[in-house]
Design an enzyme around this catalytic site. Structure first.
Site, PDB file in Angstrom:
ATOM      1  N   ARG A 104     -12.393  17.390 -25.883  1.00 60.71           N
ATOM      2  CA  ARG A 104     -11.270  16.991 -26.527  1.00 60.71           C
ATOM      3  C   ARG A 104     -10.057  18.661 -26.349  1.00 60.71           C
ATOM      4  O   ARG A 104     -10.887  19.521 -27.051  1.00 60.71           O
ATOM      5  CB  ARG A 104     -10.456  16.685 -27.481  1.00 60.71           C
ATOM      6  N   HIS A 131      -4.621  11.065 -22.560  1.00 65.78           N
ATOM      7  CA  HIS A 131      -6.032  10.609 -23.209  1.00 65.78           C
ATOM      8  C   HIS A 131      -6.238   8.791 -22.453  1.00 65.78           C
ATOM      9  O   HIS A 131      -5.832   7.659 -23.332  1.00 65.78           O
ATOM     10  CB  HIS A 131      -5.012  10.257 -24.933  1.00 65.78           C
ATOM     11  N   GLN A 134      -7.496   6.540 -24.917  1.00 65.44           N
ATOM     12  CA  GLN A 134      -6.729   5.458 -25.888  1.00 65.44           C
ATOM     13  C   GLN A 134      -6.280   4.607 -25.236  1.00 65.44           C
ATOM     14  O   GLN A 134      -6.195   3.366 -25.611  1.00 65.44           O
ATOM     15  CB  GLN A 134      -5.486   6.498 -26.219  1.00 65.44           C
ATOM     16  N   ASP A 225       4.451   7.588 -30.044  1.00 64.09           N
ATOM     17  CA  ASP A 225       3.656   8.045 -30.567  1.00 64.09           C
ATOM     18  C   ASP A 225       4.347   9.383 -31.223  1.00 64.09           C
ATOM     19  O   ASP A 225       5.005   8.857 -31.745  1.00 64.09           O
ATOM     20  CB  ASP A 225       2.614   8.633 -29.136  1.00 64.09           C
ATOM     21  N   CYS A 265      -0.454   4.837 -31.068  1.00 62.55           N
ATOM     22  CA  CYS A 265      -2.244   5.651 -30.948  1.00 62.55           C
ATOM     23  C   CYS A 265      -2.664   6.200 -32.492  1.00 62.55           C
ATOM     24  O   CYS A 265      -3.951   6.334 -32.823  1.00 62.55           O
ATOM     25  CB  CYS A 265      -2.785   6.233 -30.073  1.00 62.55           C
ATOM     26  N   ARG A 293     -11.160   1.516 -29.944  1.00 66.10           N
ATOM     27  CA  ARG A 293     -11.742   3.070 -29.149  1.00 66.10           C
ATOM     28  C   ARG A 293     -12.792   2.325 -29.199  1.00 66.10           C
ATOM     29  O   ARG A 293     -13.616   3.447 -28.351  1.00 66.10           O
ATOM     30  CB  ARG A 293     -11.000   4.083 -30.220  1.00 66.10           C
TER      31      ARG A 293
END
Ligand code: CP
Ligand code: NVA
Length: 310
Positions: A104, A131, A134, A225, A265, A293
């Protein structure tokens, strides 16, 4: 030998996704029944976090242990990355000791530089631009609840960020329509959202809407988000003003189909990008998304490490 990495959603084909989702369903069933699933015995995953995380860390770490493997956890602050060791050297060293790496970080190019110097598969655990893990979980969650996503309409409300870019890639690849509504100046970057080899249908895979309510009209899925992603904290106050009308509320959900789902998310800010009554309401599937996930990433790890699913 070419190493298979997972750096953005566009790295896999629709067929590969179909197999991954099937495998994730089986892995999840076994998990729920307390059945052992030790397909990655003695394999090690290194996780490098240059930004904070709850879900990504726990889902990869728990998932790896549940498959018989182990995990090494590094952050910028507790590794030599924080003292300017080049990312290329870090990649060369770590990839001689572990079987797969999840990162990340900030720029996608930083992830790509790591991957270019890695001997083992590299997974994008979030960058400024994408991402993919996700969206893998989100589409799996959709499939569990509603079946195929092909031909459906997804409304993205809010920032044209890493999640939005990844939704756009997924729409082009998997054949659903994405409606994007962002404040002016925060639009999805069409270059980031594009695929290298787009199928003809992808030209219409996403469409911009000035009015978020219009984007939601008749949608099968409404998603959003945070207004300020990690790394953009200095813009927080300006963003709060710009995004004030982009809060997914009951009115937006009422404009969508009656059985529309709501996704986020996480982490979420109730009262900013989403009203509490929506995220905590009956159409919200955010806790399934978070749990999934782990199941989808187990399938992904198997695919990258064993070269097959199933
Ligand atoms: N959704 C997500 O990636 O959460 P974390 O930042 O907690 O990992
Ligand atoms: N867009 C958010 C997602 C967090 C999981 C961020 O990048 O901070």
């Amino acid at each position: 030998m070419t190493i298979k990495h997972y750096l953005q959603f566009a790295d896999f084909t629709a067929d590969e996704y179909a197999r991954l989702f099937e495998r994730a369903a089986l892995i999840k069933r076994k998990f729920k029944n307390y059945e052992k699933h030790h397909t990655l015995t003695d394999r090690t995953l290194a996780m490098i976090f240059e930004k904070a995380s709850t879900r990504t860390r726990v889902s990869f770490e728990a998932g790896m242990y549940q498959m018989g493997g182990s995990v090494v956890h590094l952050t910028t602050g507790d590794s030599q990355l924080g003292r300017s060791e080049p990312i290329e050297d870090t990649a060369r060293v770590i990839s001689r000791m572990v079987d797969v790496v999840m990162i990340r970080t900030f720029e996608q190019t930083r992830l790509e530089r790591f991957a270019q110097h890695s001997r083992v598969p590299v997974i994008n655990g979030l960058t400024n631009e994408y991402h993919p893990c996700q969206i893998l979980a989100d589409i799996f969650t959709w499939i569990e609840r509603r079946g195929s996503i092909r031909g459906k309409t997804v409304a993205w409300i809010g920032d044209g960020n890493n999640m939005a870019n990844t939704w756009a890639q997924a729409a082009a690849l998997l054949g659903f329509e994405l409606r994007v509504s962002t404040p002016r100046g925060y639009e999805v970057d069409s270059q980031l959202a594009a695929l290298d080899n787009p199928p003809p249908a992808s030209r219409k895979a996403w469409q911009n809407f000035a009015d978020p309510l219009q984007a939601c009209a008749g949608a099968d899925l409404v998603t959003t988000d945070v207004w300020t992603s990690m790394g953009y904290e200095a813009e927080n106050e300006a963003r709060k003003q710009a995004f004030a009308n982009w809060c997914v509320n009951a009115g937006m959900m009422a404009a969508a189909k009656p059985d529309a789902l709501f996704m986020h998310c996480l982490p979420a800010h109730r009262g900013e990008e989403v009203a509490a009554e929506v995220i905590d309401g009956p159409q919200s599937v955010v806790w399934d998304e978070a749990e999934n996930r782990m199941h989808v990433q187990k399938a992904l790890l198997e695919y990258l490490l064993l070269g097959r699913v199933g």
